[in-house]
Design a protein around this motif. Structure first.
Motif, PDB file in Angstrom:
ATOM      1  N   MET A   1       0.856  -1.201   0.000  1.00 38.23           N
ATOM      2  CA  MET A   1       0.000   0.000   0.000  1.00 38.23           C
ATOM      3  C   MET A   1       0.887   1.244   0.000  1.00 38.23           C
ATOM      4  SD  MET A   1      -3.299   0.946   0.554  1.00 38.23           S
ATOM      5  CE  MET A   1      -4.164   2.433   0.949  1.00 38.23           C
ATOM      6  N   ASN A   2       0.668   2.118  -0.997  1.00 41.87           N
ATOM      7  CA  ASN A   2       1.449   3.332  -1.116  1.00 41.87           C
ATOM      8  C   ASN A   2       1.131   4.296   0.020  1.00 41.87           C
ATOM      9  OD1 ASN A   2       3.377   4.271  -3.125  1.00 41.87           O
ATOM     10  ND2 ASN A   2       2.027   6.062  -3.208  1.00 41.87           N
ATOM     11  N   LYS A   3       2.168   4.954   0.558  1.00 46.54           N
ATOM     12  CA  LYS A   3       1.975   5.933   1.624  1.00 46.54           C
ATOM     13  C   LYS A   3       1.235   7.154   1.047  1.00 46.54           C
ATOM     14  CE  LYS A   3       4.903   8.425   4.927  1.00 46.54           C
ATOM     15  NZ  LYS A   3       4.590   9.687   5.057  1.00 46.54           N
ATOM     16  N   THR A   4       0.421   7.785   1.871  1.00 47.68           N
ATOM     17  CA  THR A   4      -0.234   9.026   1.439  1.00 47.68           C
ATOM     18  C   THR A   4       0.054  10.131   2.449  1.00 47.68           C
ATOM     19  OG1 THR A   4      -2.289   8.430   2.547  1.00 47.68           O
ATOM     20  CG2 THR A   4      -2.123   7.860   0.208  1.00 47.68           C
ATOM     21  N   TRP A   5      -0.128  11.370   2.009  1.00 52.85           N
ATOM     22  CA  TRP A   5       0.125  12.535   2.859  1.00 52.85           C
ATOM     23  C   TRP A   5      -1.172  13.343   2.989  1.00 52.85           C
ATOM     24  CZ3 TRP A   5       3.621  10.145  -0.083  1.00 52.85           C
ATOM     25  CH2 TRP A   5       4.934   9.978   0.395  1.00 52.85           C
ATOM     26  N   ASP A   6      -1.252  14.126   4.026  1.00 52.16           N
ATOM     27  CA  ASP A   6      -2.443  14.970   4.203  1.00 52.16           C
ATOM     28  C   ASP A   6      -2.190  16.320   3.537  1.00 52.16           C
ATOM     29  OD1 ASP A   6      -4.944  15.696   4.957  1.00 52.16           O
ATOM     30  OD2 ASP A   6      -4.432  16.153   7.065  1.00 52.16           O
ATOM     31  N   ILE A   7      -3.285  17.013   3.235  1.00 52.19           N
ATOM     32  CA  ILE A   7      -3.153  18.364   2.675  1.00 52.19           C
ATOM     33  C   ILE A   7      -3.723  19.363   3.680  1.00 52.19           C
ATOM     34  CG2 ILE A   7      -3.213  17.810   0.210  1.00 52.19           C
ATOM     35  CD1 ILE A   7      -6.278  18.441   0.340  1.00 52.19           C
ATOM     36  N   PRO A   8      -3.318  20.607   3.577  1.00 48.22           N
ATOM     37  CA  PRO A   8      -3.875  21.588   4.514  1.00 48.22           C
ATOM     38  C   PRO A   8      -5.364  21.802   4.254  1.00 48.22           C
ATOM     39  CG  PRO A   8      -2.182  22.580   3.091  1.00 48.22           C
ATOM     40  CD  PRO A   8      -2.403  21.191   2.615  1.00 48.22           C
ATOM     41  N   GLY A   9      -6.057  22.249   5.289  1.00 49.54           N
ATOM     42  CA  GLY A   9      -7.462  22.666   5.144  1.00 49.54           C
ATOM     43  C   GLY A   9      -8.381  21.550   4.702  1.00 49.54           C
ATOM     44  N   GLY A  10      -9.411  21.921   3.947  1.00 48.11           N
ATOM     45  CA  GLY A  10     -10.382  20.948   3.457  1.00 48.11           C
ATOM     46  C   GLY A  10     -11.638  20.924   4.310  1.00 48.11           C
ATOM     47  N   ILE A  11     -12.701  20.440   3.731  1.00 47.90           N
ATOM     48  CA  ILE A  11     -13.999  20.369   4.441  1.00 47.90           C
ATOM     49  C   ILE A  11     -14.669  19.023   4.147  1.00 47.90           C
ATOM     50  CG2 ILE A  11     -14.426  22.871   4.522  1.00 47.90           C
ATOM     51  CD1 ILE A  11     -16.096  22.562   1.969  1.00 47.90           C
ATOM     52  N   HIS A  12     -15.759  18.775   4.859  1.00 47.31           N
ATOM     53  CA  HIS A  12     -16.500  17.516   4.655  1.00 47.31           C
ATOM     54  C   HIS A  12     -17.981  17.833   4.435  1.00 47.31           C
ATOM     55  CE1 HIS A  12     -12.781  16.195   6.662  1.00 47.31           C
ATOM     56  NE2 HIS A  12     -12.938  15.109   5.906  1.00 47.31           N
ATOM     57  N   PRO A  13     -18.342  18.363   3.305  1.00 50.19           N
ATOM     58  CA  PRO A  13     -19.760  18.635   3.051  1.00 50.19           C
ATOM     59  C   PRO A  13     -20.521  17.326   2.804  1.00 50.19           C
ATOM     60  CG  PRO A  13     -18.467  19.121   1.108  1.00 50.19           C
ATOM     61  CD  PRO A  13     -17.500  18.685   2.159  1.00 50.19           C
ATOM     62  N   PRO A  14     -21.864  17.327   2.947  1.00 51.39           N
ATOM     63  CA  PRO A  14     -22.626  16.107   2.653  1.00 51.39           C
ATOM     64  C   PRO A  14     -22.336  15.640   1.230  1.00 51.39           C
ATOM     65  CG  PRO A  14     -24.043  17.839   3.560  1.00 51.39           C
ATOM     66  CD  PRO A  14     -22.711  18.443   3.323  1.00 51.39           C
ATOM     67  N   GLU A  15     -22.118  14.324   1.067  1.00 50.73           N
ATOM     68  CA  GLU A  15     -21.652  13.833  -0.239  1.00 50.73           C
ATOM     69  C   GLU A  15     -22.743  13.768  -1.295  1.00 50.73           C
ATOM     70  OE1 GLU A  15     -19.508  10.226   0.354  1.00 50.73           O
ATOM     71  OE2 GLU A  15     -17.952  11.227   1.509  1.00 50.73           O
ATOM     72  N   ASN A  16     -23.914  13.292  -0.898  1.00 52.59           N
ATOM     73  CA  ASN A  16     -25.045  13.213  -1.837  1.00 52.59           C
ATOM     74  C   ASN A  16     -24.687  12.537  -3.161  1.00 52.59           C
ATOM     75  OD1 ASN A  16     -27.383  14.465  -0.552  1.00 52.59           O
ATOM     76  ND2 ASN A  16     -26.116  16.323  -0.499  1.00 52.59           N
ATOM     77  N   LYS A  17     -23.981  11.426  -3.065  1.00 50.10           N
ATOM     78  CA  LYS A  17     -23.548  10.749  -4.290  1.00 50.10           C
ATOM     79  C   LYS A  17     -24.421   9.520  -4.592  1.00 50.10           C
ATOM     80  CE  LYS A  17     -18.750  12.279  -4.218  1.00 50.10           C
ATOM     81  NZ  LYS A  17     -18.176  12.591  -5.523  1.00 50.10           N
ATOM     82  N   LEU A  18     -25.056   9.016  -3.561  1.00 47.20           N
ATOM     83  CA  LEU A  18     -25.763   7.746  -3.756  1.00 47.20           C
ATOM     84  C   LEU A  18     -26.926   7.856  -4.739  1.00 47.20           C
ATOM     85  CD1 LEU A  18     -25.764   6.323  -0.109  1.00 47.20           C
ATOM     86  CD2 LEU A  18     -24.361   5.636  -2.070  1.00 47.20           C
ATOM     87  N   GLN A  19     -27.604   9.017  -4.745  1.00 48.92           N
ATOM     88  CA  GLN A  19     -28.781   9.176  -5.613  1.00 48.92           C
ATOM     89  C   GLN A  19     -28.472   8.804  -7.068  1.00 48.92           C
ATOM     90  OE1 GLN A  19     -27.474  11.377  -3.454  1.00 48.92           O
ATOM     91  NE2 GLN A  19     -28.833  13.157  -3.106  1.00 48.92           N
ATOM     92  N   SER A  20     -27.320   9.202  -7.527  1.00 43.44           N
ATOM     93  CA  SER A  20     -27.032   8.999  -8.955  1.00 43.44           C
ATOM     94  C   SER A  20     -26.316   7.680  -9.224  1.00 43.44           C
ATOM     95  CB  SER A  20     -26.191  10.160  -9.477  1.00 43.44           C
ATOM     96  OG  SER A  20     -25.033  10.314  -8.683  1.00 43.44           O
ATOM     97  N   LEU A  21     -26.118   6.874  -8.191  1.00 43.18           N
ATOM     98  CA  LEU A  21     -25.418   5.603  -8.396  1.00 43.18           C
ATOM     99  C   LEU A  21     -26.354   4.403  -8.299  1.00 43.18           C
ATOM    100  CD1 LEU A  21     -22.103   6.357  -6.478  1.00 43.18           C
ATOM    101  CD2 LEU A  21     -22.316   5.859  -8.914  1.00 43.18           C
ATOM    102  N   LYS A  22     -27.668   4.702  -8.214  1.00 42.93           N
ATOM    103  CA  LYS A  22     -28.621   3.593  -8.056  1.00 42.93           C
ATOM    104  C   LYS A  22     -28.751   2.788  -9.329  1.00 42.93           C
ATOM    105  CE  LYS A  22     -31.339   5.745  -4.443  1.00 42.93           C
ATOM    106  NZ  LYS A  22     -32.282   6.856  -4.355  1.00 42.93           N
ATOM    107  N   GLN A  23     -28.481   3.389 -10.449  1.00 46.95           N
ATOM    108  CA  GLN A  23     -28.580   2.667 -11.721  1.00 46.95           C
ATOM    109  C   GLN A  23     -27.248   2.759 -12.446  1.00 46.95           C
ATOM    110  OE1 GLN A  23     -31.434   4.827 -14.161  1.00 46.95           O
ATOM    111  NE2 GLN A  23     -29.963   6.469 -14.478  1.00 46.95           N
ATOM    112  N   GLY A  24     -27.076   1.882 -13.422  1.00 44.92           N
ATOM    113  CA  GLY A  24     -25.840   1.929 -14.215  1.00 44.92           C
ATOM    114  C   GLY A  24     -25.904   3.097 -15.199  1.00 44.92           C
ATOM    115  N   ILE A  25     -24.876   3.196 -16.037  1.00 40.75           N
ATOM    116  CA  ILE A  25     -24.837   4.293 -17.025  1.00 40.75           C
ATOM    117  C   ILE A  25     -25.978   4.097 -18.022  1.00 40.75           C
ATOM    118  CG2 ILE A  25     -23.487   5.329 -18.882  1.00 40.75           C
ATOM    119  CD1 ILE A  25     -20.962   4.433 -17.302  1.00 40.75           C
ATOM    120  N   ALA A  26     -26.800   5.156 -18.183  1.00 40.86           N
ATOM    121  CA  ALA A  26     -27.970   5.058 -19.062  1.00 40.86           C
ATOM    122  C   ALA A  26     -27.726   5.809 -20.369  1.00 40.86           C
ATOM    123  CB  ALA A  26     -29.183   5.648 -18.348  1.00 40.86           C
TER     124      ALA A  26
END
Ligand code: SF4
Ligand code: SF4
Length: 715
Positions: A1-26
């Motif tokens: 597993m490749n090492k990763t580094w953190d970046i400054p700042g950043g936020i965690h807004p609600p992702e809301n990604k599931l809605q568009s992943l319920k079906q395959g590519i149409a």
């Protein structure tokens, strides 16, 4: 597993990604029209190679790249070119721009394709040409022509594939990876070949996409196992945080290296491409298909069928939204892109373009009406979340004050417009909008500087050319004068025993006058007698010419003497001109002589001004003589001399006008434009004058005379 580094700042807004992943590519039904903007990319707009009325096949080139940083455009389906005109395009400024409009014929017929399954047999140049010809640009949103990015000057040690897709709601890459990971891996292998097989190939993906991660890992393993690829690819998953997908941020996460301000990743030996771009490269090289479609997420509470759609470029937004069950009444705000970096789309006729990764039809819950911005309370939250370690609060002040120097000092150019600062600002200040506006203004200023620099360079070059031309002309004039000086000196020597040894230093005018006077005295006539003699000679020459012309007029066309008479008229005309010239030169010499005498007399009187009336009268007489001399000289000038005279006078006027313009610029005068127009007009006149001199063809009568004399002798 490749090492990763953190970046400054950043936020965690609600992702809301599931809605568009319920079906395959149409799929999206074929629209009636496709609207293809000529500028879907960073760089020069493409140049149309079709015209209205032409029929086109799917995949046919309709606009070619116009320069190194530009991208081709292809017909996404078969049909006829309906128009090439300005149409609404997806852009934050809601502007119209030039588009090729295709009316589809419903047949969706392809052009002949040329797949390259054995892409390893191709050279780097051939692969680059395939990428360029396919019109591929960065599919993550930036839209930079990919073929340009694949030709860095530096050698590349690390290729990074950006599968982060960190912005809320957007899942186009996630959906693509889940279904087409094998093709993506071949695309990466092609990119590696173009970049000279970098030592390290990393795919960066956030840990909120486990299905996509697994699909990539499996595809890499099986491609390596069955020999489909030669590259060694590592898939690196890391903690979800917005905006990890920024190019510089992802490089830092995967390699620990910070790309310095104002530098490009290639300068660290790193190149980064979006995973959608990699898939487009696969289709272009392996299948021979140009970029004519993309995966776009259509989501938001105003759509009943959110999902990822394979959509033809140029598809009107309303057509795509209709497929996704869009409810216009529910929609509070239609966003092109995601909620953090996207912009409001007001015209539903605007088409899907190469960089359209998402259409977010947000309802009132997802996009509540914003409160008016409050004053900054200096809480510092914005600085804490900035991934570029900037000072958003200061940038805001300087952007408001239009203090571009301070904005540069505070590295506005490093702002990736992620919107994290606006997101956390308790005063709801639309910070990122201020930064975008300031960047736009700075771009305009830079363009103006470039334009004015170019104008200055052109002006200086023009000046240099004029100076050189003037130097050449002066040298030629000097040579002519020297020649005249020698001749006059010789003549004066022959005619006057008393000529002084330093005669060659006398000015040209007086030499010519002396020579003419010497000729006059040689005739033993008084000046009055000589003038009369020359006038009689002119009158006689006029009579002879009139008679010769009359004879010629009366001679029938078929008369054998006709040619002889024509020659005689020509010769008589020459003699007449010669007589006129002699008279004219004599008059100049005579006037000049009188002028000299008059000037000498005036000078004597001025030394001893006892008779003031006489002095005034002599001065007036001198002025008249000067005017007569000038007029006589003018009349005696050859056409070329007249042109040169006119040119010299124009040059002086141009110089004066330029000085006036420079003065006006330094005084910030209101009439700068008028002075500039005057300079331009005089420049044109001066150029015309130079052209006239350059194209001047002398009237070579001497050779005609010889010819006539010869022919007379033969006859
Ligand atoms: S977050 Fe908003 S209120 Fe706080 S310092 Fe930044 S700009 Fe000011
Ligand atoms: S928009 Fe710019 S200033 Fe604001 S957080 Fe992002 S990078 Fe920093």
């Amino acid at each position: 597993m490749n090492k990763t580094w953190d970046i400054p700042g950043g936020i965690h807004p609600p992702e809301n990604k599931l809605q568009s992943l319920k079906q395959g590519i149409a799929e999206v039904p074929l629209p009636d029209i496709l609207i293809l903007p000529l500028n879907q990319h960073i760089g020069a707009p493409a140049m149309p190679v079709v015209k209205p009325g032409d029929t086109v096949l799917k995949g046919q080139l309709v606009a070619e790249p116009n320069g190194f940083v530009s991208a081709a455009v292809h017909a996404p389906s078969s049909g006829a070119i309906e128009a090439i005109e300005d149409r609404a395009i997806p852009h934050p400024s809601a502007m119209d721009a030039s588009c090729i409009v295709i009316r589809t014929d419903g047949e969706d017929r392809w052009v002949d394709l040329h797949p390259n399954r054995d892409y390893r047999a191709l050279t780097i140049r051939q692969l680059l040409n395939l990428v360029r010809d396919a019109g591929i640009t960065g599919m993550g949103g930036a839209g930079f022509p990919s073929a340009v990015k694949l030709q860095p000057r530096q050698s590349i040690g690390t290729l990074i594939i950006n599968a982060t897709e960190c912005e809320p709601y957007i899942t186009a890459d996630d959906g693509l990876i889940r279904e087409r990971a094998d093709e993506i891996v071949i695309g990466i292998d092609i990119l590696a070949q173009i970049l000279g097989n970098p030592q390290q190939i990393l795919i960066g993906i956030e840990n909120n996409k486990p299905e996509a991660y697994t699909a990539l890992v499996n595809a890499c393993e099986s491609a390596a196992k069955n020999g489909a690829i030669t590259s060694s690819i590592e898939v690196v998953s890391f903690a979800t945080k917005y905006p990890s997908g920024g190019e510089k941020q992802l490089i830092q996460i995967l390699t620990g290296q910070e790309v310095p301000s104002g530098k490009l990743p290639a300068e660290l030996g790193i190149v980064c491409h979006n995973i959608g771009t990699v898939y487009a490269v696969f289709r272009a090289v392996y299948l021979g298909e140009p970029l004519i479609s993309r995966i776009t997420t259509v989501t938001g509470n105003s759509c009943t069928k959110p999902g990822n759609y394979e959509v033809l470029l140029g598809t009107p937004t309303n057509h795509l939204l209709g497929t996704a069950g869009f409810d216009e009444v529910l929609c509070q705000r239609l966003i092109m892109g995601g909620p953090m970096m996207g912009y409001t789309l007001n015209d539903l006729n605007a088409p899907v373009i190469k960089s359209t990764n998402c259409l977010l039809a947000a309802d009132i819950v997802e996009s509540p009406a914003g409160n008016p911005a409050q004053a900054c309370i200096r809480c510092g939250h914005c600085s804490e979340v900035c991934p570029a370690s900037l000072l958003p609060q200061q940038l805001y002040w300087y952007a408001k004050a239009r203090d571009y120097d301070q904005l540069a000092n505070h590295h506005l150019a490093d702002c990736i417009e992620c919107g994290a600062c606006s997101y956390v600002c308790p005063s709801e200040i639309p910070l990122v909008q201020y930064y975008r506006a300031a960047k736009g203004e700075i771009r305009l200023i830079e363009q103006e500087v470039i334009v004015s620099d170019r104008a200055r360079q052109r002006f200086e070059y023009h000046q240099e050319r004029l100076t050189k031309a003037e130097q050449d002309r002066t040298a030629k004039r000097e040579a002519r004068r020297e020649e005249a000086r020698k001749k006059a000196a010789e003549l004066a020597k022959n005619n006057s025993e008393s000529s002084s040894a330093d005669e060659s230093d006398v000015n040209v005018d007086s030499e010519v006058i002396q020579a003419a006077l010497a000729r006059v005295s040689a005739t033993k006539n008084s000046p009055e007698q000589e003038l009369k003699r020359l006038e009689r000679a002119v009158t006689a020459a006029e009579n002879r010419l009139a008679k010769a012309e009359e004879k010629l007029r009366q001679c029938p066309d078929d008369d054998s003497r006709k040619k002889v008479l024509e020659a005689a008229v020509a010769q008589t005309r020459l003699r007449h001109d010669d007589a006129v010239n002699k008279l004219s030169r004599f008059k100049i010499a005579d006037i000049a002589s009188e002028q000299t005498q008059s000037a000498n007399a005036s000078a004597k009187l001025a030394d001893d001004p006892t008779d003031k009336d006489q002095l005034a009268s002599d001065r007036a007489s001198l002025a008249i003589k000067n005017a007569q001399l000038k007029a006589a000289r003018q009349a005696d000038m050859s056409e070329l001399e007249k042109l040169q005279n006119q040119h010299d006078s124009l040059q002086k006027r141009v110089e004066k006008a330029r000085n006036r313009l420079e003065q006006a610029i330094s005084d910030n005068d209101d009439n700068i434009d008028a002075y500039r127009v005057a300079v331009e007009k005089l420049d044109i006149k001066l150029n015309n004058s130079e052209t006239a001199i350059a194209n001047f063809v002398p009237d070579d009568r001497t050779s005609d005379t010889l010819h006539i004399e010869d022919s007379e002798q033969h006859n």
